[in-house]
Scaffold this motif. Structure first.
Motif, PDB file in Angstrom:
ATOM      1  N   UNK A 206       0.788  -1.227   0.000  1.00 43.44           N
ATOM      2  CA  UNK A 206       0.000   0.000   0.000  1.00 43.44           C
ATOM      3  C   UNK A 206       0.818   1.274   0.000  1.00 43.44           C
ATOM      4  N   UNK A 207       2.149   1.165  -0.043  1.00 42.86           N
ATOM      5  CA  UNK A 207       3.014   2.343   0.020  1.00 42.86           C
ATOM      6  C   UNK A 207       3.138   3.019  -1.354  1.00 42.86           C
ATOM      7  N   UNK A 208       3.503   4.284  -1.325  1.00 41.89           N
ATOM      8  CA  UNK A 208       3.942   4.959  -2.544  1.00 41.89           C
ATOM      9  C   UNK A 208       5.454   4.749  -2.679  1.00 41.89           C
ATOM     10  N   UNK A 209       5.911   4.549  -3.907  1.00 43.21           N
ATOM     11  CA  UNK A 209       7.302   4.174  -4.127  1.00 43.21           C
ATOM     12  C   UNK A 209       8.040   5.235  -4.938  1.00 43.21           C
ATOM     13  N   UNK A 210       9.351   5.258  -4.730  1.00 42.28           N
ATOM     14  CA  UNK A 210      10.241   6.144  -5.476  1.00 42.28           C
ATOM     15  C   UNK A 210      11.136   5.264  -6.338  1.00 42.28           C
ATOM     16  N   UNK A 211      11.113   5.470  -7.641  1.00 38.48           N
ATOM     17  CA  UNK A 211      11.900   4.653  -8.570  1.00 38.48           C
ATOM     18  C   UNK A 211      13.097   5.449  -9.077  1.00 38.48           C
ATOM     19  N   UNK A 212      14.123   4.717  -9.535  1.00 38.07           N
ATOM     20  CA  UNK A 212      15.339   5.353 -10.022  1.00 38.07           C
ATOM     21  C   UNK A 212      15.562   5.140 -11.502  1.00 38.07           C
ATOM     22  N   UNK A 213      16.804   4.766 -11.870  1.00 37.27           N
ATOM     23  CA  UNK A 213      17.172   4.568 -13.270  1.00 37.27           C
ATOM     24  C   UNK A 213      16.347   3.429 -13.866  1.00 37.27           C
ATOM     25  N   UNK A 214      16.347   3.281 -15.203  1.00 29.47           N
ATOM     26  CA  UNK A 214      15.532   2.223 -15.817  1.00 29.47           C
ATOM     27  C   UNK A 214      15.787   0.834 -15.244  1.00 29.47           C
ATOM     28  N   UNK A 215      17.076   0.461 -15.024  1.00 30.57           N
ATOM     29  CA  UNK A 215      17.350  -0.860 -14.467  1.00 30.57           C
ATOM     30  C   UNK A 215      16.870  -0.971 -13.024  1.00 30.57           C
ATOM     31  N   UNK A 216      17.046   0.108 -12.248  1.00 33.75           N
ATOM     32  CA  UNK A 216      16.591   0.088 -10.857  1.00 33.75           C
ATOM     33  C   UNK A 216      15.065   0.023 -10.795  1.00 33.75           C
ATOM     34  N   UNK A 217      14.408   0.754 -11.677  1.00 31.48           N
ATOM     35  CA  UNK A 217      12.948   0.692 -11.753  1.00 31.48           C
ATOM     36  C   UNK A 217      12.505  -0.725 -12.112  1.00 31.48           C
ATOM     37  N   UNK A 218      13.231  -1.339 -13.066  1.00 29.31           N
ATOM     38  CA  UNK A 218      12.904  -2.714 -13.447  1.00 29.31           C
ATOM     39  C   UNK A 218      13.033  -3.672 -12.282  1.00 29.31           C
ATOM     40  N   UNK A 219      14.092  -3.482 -11.472  1.00 28.93           N
ATOM     41  CA  UNK A 219      14.267  -4.339 -10.301  1.00 28.93           C
ATOM     42  C   UNK A 219      13.146  -4.129  -9.295  1.00 28.93           C
ATOM     43  N   UNK A 243      16.296  10.804  -3.134  1.00 24.45           N
ATOM     44  CA  UNK A 243      15.474   9.669  -2.682  1.00 24.45           C
ATOM     45  C   UNK A 243      15.414   9.641  -1.156  1.00 24.45           C
ATOM     46  N   UNK A 244      16.575   9.759  -0.504  1.00 23.80           N
ATOM     47  CA  UNK A 244      16.597   9.698   0.952  1.00 23.80           C
ATOM     48  C   UNK A 244      15.787  10.835   1.576  1.00 23.80           C
ATOM     49  N   UNK A 245      15.885  12.024   1.010  1.00 25.57           N
ATOM     50  CA  UNK A 245      15.128  13.149   1.557  1.00 25.57           C
ATOM     51  C   UNK A 245      13.627  12.996   1.341  1.00 25.57           C
ATOM     52  N   UNK A 246      13.233  12.444   0.204  1.00 27.44           N
ATOM     53  CA  UNK A 246      11.814  12.176  -0.027  1.00 27.44           C
ATOM     54  C   UNK A 246      11.289  11.176   1.003  1.00 27.44           C
ATOM     55  N   UNK A 247      12.091  10.138   1.256  1.00 27.46           N
ATOM     56  CA  UNK A 247      11.689   9.153   2.267  1.00 27.46           C
ATOM     57  C   UNK A 247      11.614   9.803   3.642  1.00 27.46           C
ATOM     58  N   UNK A 248      12.604  10.619   3.970  1.00 31.68           N
ATOM     59  CA  UNK A 248      12.624  11.274   5.285  1.00 31.68           C
ATOM     60  C   UNK A 248      11.396  12.155   5.502  1.00 31.68           C
ATOM     61  N   UNK A 249      10.870  12.706   4.410  1.00 32.30           N
ATOM     62  CA  UNK A 249       9.678  13.545   4.510  1.00 32.30           C
ATOM     63  C   UNK A 249       8.383  12.721   4.524  1.00 32.30           C
ATOM     64  N   UNK A 250       8.521  11.399   4.424  1.00 31.59           N
ATOM     65  CA  UNK A 250       7.359  10.529   4.522  1.00 31.59           C
ATOM     66  C   UNK A 250       6.497  10.456   3.285  1.00 31.59           C
ATOM     67  N   UNK A 251       7.053  10.850   2.119  1.00 37.57           N
ATOM     68  CA  UNK A 251       6.220  10.853   0.911  1.00 37.57           C
ATOM     69  C   UNK A 251       6.326   9.551   0.124  1.00 37.57           C
ATOM     70  N   UNK A 252       7.229   8.649   0.497  1.00 39.71           N
ATOM     71  CA  UNK A 252       7.358   7.396  -0.213  1.00 39.71           C
ATOM     72  C   UNK A 252       8.455   6.542   0.384  1.00 39.71           C
TER      73      UNK A 252
END
Length: 326
Positions: A206-219, A243-252
């Motif tokens: 049920x979480x919102x996710x943060x994706x990265x580069x195409x290979x990381x998104x694929x993983x 990414x870390x700051x977005x997580x720290x703010x609780x958005x994903x």
């Protein structure tokens, strides 16, 4: 003095000319890249076509393009020039010289962890060696080796990856597995998954996710798919600090490689518990076949192996070893 003819009347100069045309797209640009005159390159091409008995280039409008035979020769050129560089390096070693060059391509998280140490160590051991580095994700780094724009590519693959490191994609290149880089789940410090216990990704459906580069998104998609759900990807960025700051703010929440989070202290307010070993990414070194015989490249490969020793086996952690509090 000219290069000795190879089998079927080919010579190294001819292969360099064909490869330069493949790289630059024209005879004029190829001549400029090689430091030759255009008539000299055209003459070399005519001589090669007579020896090969096949056309190497064909006219297209006002320009030229390689024929099938031309592209075949261009594909072999990197291997041949690497062998010649190896021979030249061996002679330099016999003369007591300590020179040469090493061109490295590696992915972003390696550029702030492994690569600086490799460059420093090679420079210390081989002061005469010129080292260059370009940051590139695996597909581009592998292409750089294939096209003779890099001598060494440090790359990675995730479980379920298909393509770059397959036998067909790596045809003509040497691909060696050199380590394993754990992946971690990046969550706010108060998240239930932050306690360091066994992580069940299905509990994060049920979480919102943060994706990265195409290979990381694929993983990310593959890992969540194995856990039985499709992740809600709300944000995308290749910037690990973002990414870390977005997580720290609780958005994903996010999945990152250990090498990425190891490059800097964790942002306050987040935790990075390790995912199961099955989700780790595999590290590879890609070179042209025989590249290790080039003294400078061989020295760099030896140093790279030393610097990657810590990635030979998964790293054990205590539950509190990957947390950051304010």
């Amino acid at each position: 003095m000219t290069d000795a003819p190879l089998d079927d009347g080919l010579d190294a100069h001819a292969l360099r000319v064909v490869k330069a045309i493949a790289d630059t797209g024209s005879i004029t640009a190829a001549a400029r890249a090689l430091g030759y005159s255009q008539p000299a390159v055209s003459q070399q091409l005519r001589r090669l076509e007579r020896r090969a008995g096949l056309p190497i280039v064909e006219r297209v409008g006002r320009g030229v393009r390689l024929t099938e035979a031309g592209w075949m020769l261009a594909r072999h050129a990197a291997t041949v020039t690497t062998a010649l560089d190896a021979a030249a390096g061996d002679l330099a070693e016999l003369r007591g010289l300590r020179a040469g060059r090493v061109r490295i391509a590696a992915f972003p998280s390696a550029s702030s962890t492994v690569v600086p140490r490799v460059i420093a160590a090679v420079s210390a051991r081989r002061p005469g060696v010129s080292i260059s580095f370009v940051e590139a994700e695996p597909p581009d780094a592998i292409a750089a080796v294939r096209e003779d724009r890099a001598d060494i590519a440090l790359t990675y693959s995730y479980p379920g990856d298909r393509g770059e490191h397959s036998d067909s994609a790596a045809s003509g290149l040497s691909v060696r597995t050199v380590g394993v880089d754990d992946t971690v789940l990046v969550v706010p410090i108060e998240h239930p998954a932050a306690d360091g216990g066994p992580i069940d990704l299905s509990q994060l459906a049920g979480e919102r996710w943060i994706a990265g580069c195409p290979q990381c998104r694929g993983h990310l998609l593959e890992a969540c798919g194995r856990a039985g759900f499709v992740p809600d990807i709300a944000f995308e960025t290749d910037n690990y600090i973002a990414v870390e700051n977005l997580v720290a703010q609780g958005v994903g929440v996010a999945i990152l490689p250990r090498m990425a989070v190891a490059s800097l202290p964790l942002v306050a307010g987040i935790a990075a518990p390790r995912l199961p070993a099955a989700e780790a990414r595999t590290l590879h070194v890609v070179t042209a076949r025989g590249a290790e015989r080039v003294p400078a490249v061989g020295a760099a490969l030896q140093v790279m192996d030393e610097m990657l020793a810590e990635y030979r086996h998964p790293v054990a952690r205590t539950p509190g070893s990957a947390r950051s509090r304010e």
